[in-house]
Design an enzyme around this catalytic site. Structure first.
Site, PDB file in Angstrom:
ATOM      1  N   ILE A 175      20.722  38.767  41.779  1.00  0.00           N
ATOM      2  CA  ILE A 175      21.684  37.722  41.416  1.00  0.00           C
ATOM      3  C   ILE A 175      21.194  36.354  41.860  1.00  0.00           C
ATOM      4  CG2 ILE A 175      24.039  36.878  41.753  1.00  0.00           C
ATOM      5  CD1 ILE A 175      24.859  39.841  42.163  1.00  0.00           C
ATOM      6  N   ASP A 212      15.188  33.430  51.736  1.00  0.00           N
ATOM      7  CA  ASP A 212      15.255  34.883  51.839  1.00  0.00           C
ATOM      8  C   ASP A 212      13.984  35.372  52.527  1.00  0.00           C
ATOM      9  OD1 ASP A 212      15.385  37.635  51.553  1.00  0.00           O
ATOM     10  OD2 ASP A 212      16.292  37.542  49.577  1.00  0.00           O
ATOM     11  N   ALA A 239      29.525  37.328  46.966  1.00  0.00           N
ATOM     12  CA  ALA A 239      28.816  38.505  47.479  1.00  0.00           C
ATOM     13  C   ALA A 239      29.778  39.475  48.162  1.00  0.00           C
ATOM     14  CB  ALA A 239      27.705  38.074  48.424  1.00  0.00           C
ATOM     15  N   ARG A 240      30.295  39.091  49.348  1.00  0.00           N
ATOM     16  CA  ARG A 240      31.253  39.913  50.076  1.00  0.00           C
ATOM     17  C   ARG A 240      32.103  38.992  50.947  1.00  0.00           C
ATOM     18  NH1 ARG A 240      30.953  43.070  46.922  1.00  0.00           N
ATOM     19  NH2 ARG A 240      30.269  45.239  46.934  1.00  0.00           N
ATOM     20  N   ASP A 273      35.269  34.897  45.365  1.00  0.00           N
ATOM     21  CA  ASP A 273      35.715  35.941  44.440  1.00  0.00           C
ATOM     22  C   ASP A 273      36.508  37.024  45.170  1.00  0.00           C
ATOM     23  OD1 ASP A 273      35.816  36.837  41.810  1.00  0.00           O
ATOM     24  OD2 ASP A 273      34.055  38.109  41.993  1.00  0.00           O
ATOM     25  N   GLU A 288      44.363  34.916  54.223  1.00  0.00           N
ATOM     26  CA  GLU A 288      43.954  33.739  54.989  1.00  0.00           C
ATOM     27  C   GLU A 288      43.538  32.577  54.092  1.00  0.00           C
ATOM     28  OE1 GLU A 288      43.232  37.460  57.283  1.00  0.00           O
ATOM     29  OE2 GLU A 288      42.554  36.730  55.326  1.00  0.00           O
ATOM     30  N   HIS A 305      38.227  38.650  42.168  1.00  0.00           N
ATOM     31  CA  HIS A 305      37.108  39.606  42.144  1.00  0.00           C
ATOM     32  C   HIS A 305      36.677  39.949  40.713  1.00  0.00           C
ATOM     33  CE1 HIS A 305      35.164  43.319  44.280  1.00  0.00           C
ATOM     34  NE2 HIS A 305      34.294  42.385  43.931  1.00  0.00           N
ATOM     35  N   GLY A 359      33.617  38.934  39.435  1.00  0.00           N
ATOM     36  CA  GLY A 359      32.179  38.728  39.286  1.00  0.00           C
ATOM     37  C   GLY A 359      31.499  39.673  38.309  1.00  0.00           C
ATOM     38  N   ALA A 360      31.742  40.967  38.464  1.00  0.00           N
ATOM     39  CA  ALA A 360      31.095  41.953  37.602  1.00  0.00           C
ATOM     40  C   ALA A 360      32.048  42.509  36.562  1.00  0.00           C
ATOM     41  CB  ALA A 360      30.534  43.093  38.438  1.00  0.00           C
TER      42      ALA A 360
END
Length: 387
Positions: free
Chosen positions: A146, A165, A228-229, A253, A258, A270, A272-273
């Site tokens: 991604i 990375d 991502a998460r 996403d 909070e 959520h 994304g996919a």
């Protein structure tokens, strides 16, 4: 005959890749393999016959990986299958953050009954004026499937892109645009970039990596994107930064109590996919991984065992052994076969941290007593003979 079970609805275009030698079961207890998307599996007890789990998607935090590894269950995911869908939403997220589109649409809905809406719009629209992406600096944390697509697309949008990375794969490196600046530390991205997007897996050392200290290094009015998460970002620190005006927008996403409703946060449910193409691609890849493992013993895209490929099984029998990565294991395995006067025509062994996988092709039939002898070796977790 192989049996499979779906814990979630899996795209039919993927399931159609199973031929007549596969049967769908009503419960997971009878299955050789399980396909799953988001269903939680941490509380599940796995049947002894279960050989593999395929996650139709990239994230596997809903699956107990260590428990599966200890029981000789190979867990697969489908990296890259949904990458384009996520990439497109990340780009959309940057545009939403740059142009204040959400607030503008909300204003129109609030004034939809205004008889002179066009005139009112001309007066109100300056409140939603934004900026363009071209010329801005984007930092991409994580250059996997991604991250690479996001980085390359941003280059075409005229952005100046920085990538970080330390574990970038050779495949990803080949796909990266040569115009991307490679940062040596993530701090470089925090200090330099107007936009930051994170694309790393949720691991113990990445949990909460966007925290108070990281945010303190960022430029004022930075836009942070998280597709991502949710656990990668410290929610409390992000809320504080939004309220203080240090972070201009946080696009995520992952809705949580909070962050939902906090000014400056753009929270997407959520998605994304969540495209037909992504779900189809994930289903097809997951089924192909399961078939290759069940029929040939090959492991591709496992998250708890090493990838290992010995091609299509030809004549004879193929013995596959999931075991702990301990000294003299290969010697013990081959000694059992030698004792039974069984000739090895091909063999390979791969390891991944504390777990390993050995594949052995033999020309003769493998008697049950040989399977039992191999299974009795200390450290062997699961034996399977593919005939």
């Amino acid at each position: 005959m192989y049996k499979y079970h779906c814990l979630n609805p899996i795209a039919q275009v993927g399931l159609e890749k199973f031929d007549e030698t596969y049967v769908k079961t009503e419960t997971p207890d009878e299955a050789d393999a399980i396909l799953v998307r988001s269903a939680g599996m941490h509380e599940m007890e796995f049947a002894k016959n279960l050989k593999a789990i395929a996650r139709a998607g990239a994230g596997v935090n809903n699956i107990p990986l260590d428990k599966c590894a200890d029981q000789g269950i190979v867990v697969f995911n489908t990296p890259g299958a949904n990458a384009n869908g996520v990439k497109e939403l990340v780009i959309a997220g940057m545009l939403l953050a740059a142009r204040d589109i959400v607030s503008g649409i909300g204003w129109v809905q609030e004034h939809e009954e205004d008889g002179d809406l066009a005139k009112a719009t001309e007066k109100a629209k300056k409140a939603f004026a934004g900026t363009e992406l071209a010329g801005k600096k984007l930092g991409v944390i994580g250059l996997g499937a991604i991250g690479v697509l996001v980085a390359n697309t941003a280059i075409h949008l005229g952005m100046e892109v920085y990538g970080y990375d330390p574990y970038v794969s050779v495949d990803s490196a080949w796909k990266l645009s040569r115009n991307i600046h490679h940062a040596k530390t993530v701090d470089e991205l925090y200090k330099e970039c107007d936009y930051l997007t994170i694309h790393v897996p949720a691991l113990p050392d990445t949990k909460g990596m966007i925290n108070k200290d990281a945010i303190s290094l960022m430029k004022k009015d930075v836009v942070v994107l998280n597709f991502a998460r949710d656990t990668l970002v410290d929610s409390e620190a992000m809320v504080d930064a939004l309220i203080a005006g240090n972070v201009k927008r946080y696009v995520t996403d992952f809705p949580t109590p909070e962050i939902a409703g906090v000014k400056g946060a753009i929270v997407i449910p959520h998605l994304g996919a969540s495209t037909e193409e992504s779900e189809d691609n994930c289903a097809k890849m997951a089924v192909q991984e399961l078939k290759d493992y069940l029929e040939n013993g090959n492991i591709t895209h496992s998250v708890n065992y090493p990838d290992c490929d010995m091609g299509v099984k030809e004549s004879g029998n193929r013995i596959t052994i999931l075991h702990k990565n301990i000294p003299n294991m290969i010697g013990q395995l081959t000694a059992v076969l030698a004792k039974e006067n069984m000739n090895i025509s091909l063999m390979t062994n791969k390891s991944r941290k504390e777990y390993a996988y050995t594949m052995i092709d033999v020309e003769a039939e493998v008697p049950m007593e040989v399977e039992e002898q191999l299974s009795a070796i200390d450290g062997v977790l699961k034996i399977r003979v593919i005939k």
